[in-house]
Design a protein around this motif. Structure first.
Motif, PDB file in Angstrom:
ATOM      1  N   UNK A  10       0.856  -1.191   0.000  1.00  0.00           N
ATOM      2  CA  UNK A  10       0.000   0.000   0.000  1.00  0.00           C
ATOM      3  C   UNK A  10       0.890   1.239   0.000  1.00  0.00           C
ATOM      4  N   UNK A  11       0.337   2.369  -0.469  1.00  0.00           N
ATOM      5  CA  UNK A  11       1.122   3.598  -0.568  1.00  0.00           C
ATOM      6  C   UNK A  11       1.410   4.120   0.836  1.00  0.00           C
ATOM      7  N   UNK A  12       2.693   4.340   1.109  1.00  0.00           N
ATOM      8  CA  UNK A  12       3.072   4.703   2.479  1.00  0.00           C
ATOM      9  C   UNK A  12       3.579   6.146   2.592  1.00  0.00           C
ATOM     10  N   UNK A  13       3.781   6.803   1.467  1.00  0.00           N
ATOM     11  CA  UNK A  13       4.295   8.178   1.539  1.00  0.00           C
ATOM     12  C   UNK A  13       3.133   9.176   1.657  1.00  0.00           C
ATOM     13  N   UNK A  14       3.073   9.878   2.786  1.00  0.00           N
ATOM     14  CA  UNK A  14       1.918  10.763   3.017  1.00  0.00           C
ATOM     15  C   UNK A  14       1.713  11.790   1.904  1.00  0.00           C
ATOM     16  N   UNK A  37      -7.715  12.741  -7.681  1.00  0.00           N
ATOM     17  CA  UNK A  37      -9.009  12.048  -7.781  1.00  0.00           C
ATOM     18  C   UNK A  37     -10.150  13.041  -7.542  1.00  0.00           C
ATOM     19  N   UNK A  38      -9.995  13.869  -6.520  1.00  0.00           N
ATOM     20  CA  UNK A  38     -11.048  14.851  -6.213  1.00  0.00           C
ATOM     21  C   UNK A  38     -11.277  15.759  -7.427  1.00  0.00           C
ATOM     22  N   UNK A  74     -13.296  18.745   0.700  1.00  0.00           N
ATOM     23  CA  UNK A  74     -13.731  17.425   0.213  1.00  0.00           C
ATOM     24  C   UNK A  74     -12.758  16.348   0.702  1.00  0.00           C
ATOM     25  N   UNK A  75     -11.479  16.681   0.693  1.00  0.00           N
ATOM     26  CA  UNK A  75     -10.435  15.754   1.132  1.00  0.00           C
ATOM     27  C   UNK A  75     -10.627  15.347   2.585  1.00  0.00           C
ATOM     28  N   UNK A  76     -11.080  16.262   3.406  1.00  0.00           N
ATOM     29  CA  UNK A  76     -11.173  16.000   4.847  1.00  0.00           C
ATOM     30  C   UNK A  76     -12.493  15.346   5.250  1.00  0.00           C
ATOM     31  N   UNK A  77     -13.452  15.309   4.324  1.00  0.00           N
ATOM     32  CA  UNK A  77     -14.775  14.747   4.640  1.00  0.00           C
ATOM     33  C   UNK A  77     -15.155  13.567   3.748  1.00  0.00           C
ATOM     34  N   UNK A  78     -14.530  13.465   2.573  1.00  0.00           N
ATOM     35  CA  UNK A  78     -14.952  12.463   1.591  1.00  0.00           C
ATOM     36  C   UNK A  78     -16.286  12.814   0.957  1.00  0.00           C
ATOM     37  N   UNK A  81       0.098  10.138  -1.027  1.00  0.00           N
ATOM     38  CA  UNK A  81      -1.324   9.895  -0.745  1.00  0.00           C
ATOM     39  C   UNK A  81      -2.114  11.186  -0.962  1.00  0.00           C
ATOM     40  N   UNK A  92      -2.268  12.158  -4.706  1.00  0.00           N
ATOM     41  CA  UNK A  92      -3.196  11.247  -5.393  1.00  0.00           C
ATOM     42  C   UNK A  92      -4.643  11.582  -5.067  1.00  0.00           C
ATOM     43  N   UNK A  93      -4.880  11.900  -3.804  1.00  0.00           N
ATOM     44  CA  UNK A  93      -6.245  12.226  -3.373  1.00  0.00           C
ATOM     45  C   UNK A  93      -6.754  13.473  -4.095  1.00  0.00           C
TER      46      UNK A  93
END
Lengths: 208, 208
Positions: free
Chosen positions: B3-7, B17-18, B39-43, B10, B13-14
């Motif tokens: 799994x992706x481990x570099x914050x 996608x957003x 959006x990132x903090x709530x989904x 992540x 990438x997020x």
């Protein structure tokens, strides 16, 4: 201006509105307290569709809380959101190692997230009750350590939010036989994770 | 498991996608950074419809942050969620008086919320930048003091979540000529409030 100033009146009123606007459901009374509190903390009725509560989760969490255990969280926000007065009444405490100096050093040296290094430290301390509101990597790390037989958690809140790994980490958690309350899909967050813990504490001790 | 481990990977990438899943919009580049982070903090993609950014808000907030001011929050969760490394780089600090002993005493004596008493204390200290993630009563109190000429805030995040007073408090805030970023309706929260502050800080200083 006139507005309601009593915090308990506001909370009671909020829960009444939430109940009246929720769709038909089959939640038990205790499950409903948890679901309503996630809606209360987000304003998002979608939570009635995505909160997953394993059959043994509430009983297991309550048993731990009554024993006065240490709750570990993956973020300081989740730690902040957990009601300190209720914790104190239960003789419980809450710890978060994500910003811990030693943990940050280990994470940097090994090229892992601080959340992962924080899980390792919690496991060394014998964690039973882990609350995840942010870090998919922390859930994956905990499950690695479960498979390796290094830890046997009795209750996990799986509520990481996000778009890379969050959903997958929670689906992975659901494959294990760990009592859990999990937010399916992308939604969640430290506020939601804390709300779930608070909902369970308020089943045992009175809300201030 | 892999799994992706570099914050930072992540987060990058997020945000991609957003961006790819958001609807058509007219946000400026900077406004978009704020909306994406909520959006990132709530989904929750609904934030693209409910984030209100006043015309002068971002410039005013940036000017304050560059001056090394004190940010006041209504909750310790919002305080926790504000990035401390970024604050430090800016020479800013963040305070929250909701759990302050003196404030709790005043609130009890006068039958007001601790959030309201916390606003009064912040106003005594000359607050310019206030972040609300939870308490409608705190917004109403701040606006009372604005009308009385006791405070002249230069930037307000209006993000209380909830079902009793939250929406109304935010609609009231929008009637004032205060640079603001406000979450319309019932949604919001301390996590959202902190995300808005972080988004603006990351426009000025590099993200660690």
């Amino acid at each position: 201006m006139e507005y309601i100033k009593n915090p308990m009146d506001i909370e009671r009123g909020s829960f009444e509105i939430i109940g009246s606007e929720m769709a038909q459901h089959n939640f038990s009374e205790e499950e409903l307290l948890i679901v309503k509190r996630t809606i209360h903390t987000t304003g998002d009725f979608d939570y009635q569709n995505i909160v997953h509560i394993s059959e043994d989760a509430i009983e297991s969490a309550k048993a731990l809380l009554k024993r006065g255990i240490t709750i570990y969280t993956d973020t300081n926000m989740a730690l902040s959101g957990i009601n300190k007065a209720a914790l104190k009444k239960l003789g419980c405490e809450v710890k978060c190692y994500v910003a811990h100096e030693e943990v940050a050093k280990i994470a940097k040296e090994r090229g892992i997230t601080r959340s992962m290094a924080g899980v390792e430290k919690a496991v060394e301390e014998g964690v039973k009750f882990f609350v995840f509101g942010n870090a998919p990597t922390a859930i994956f790390k905990l499950l690695d350590l479960v498979r390796e037989g290094k830890v046997n958690p009795k209750f996990v809140v799986g509520a990481p939010v996000g778009f890379v790994g969050a959903k997958e980490s929670k689906e992975e958690l659901l494959k294990y036989n760990i009592p859990n309350i999990t937010i399916r899909g992308r939604k969640g967050g430290s506020n939601v994770a804390a709300a779930i813990v608070n909902a369970i504490m308020y089943m045992i001790v009175e809300r201030d």
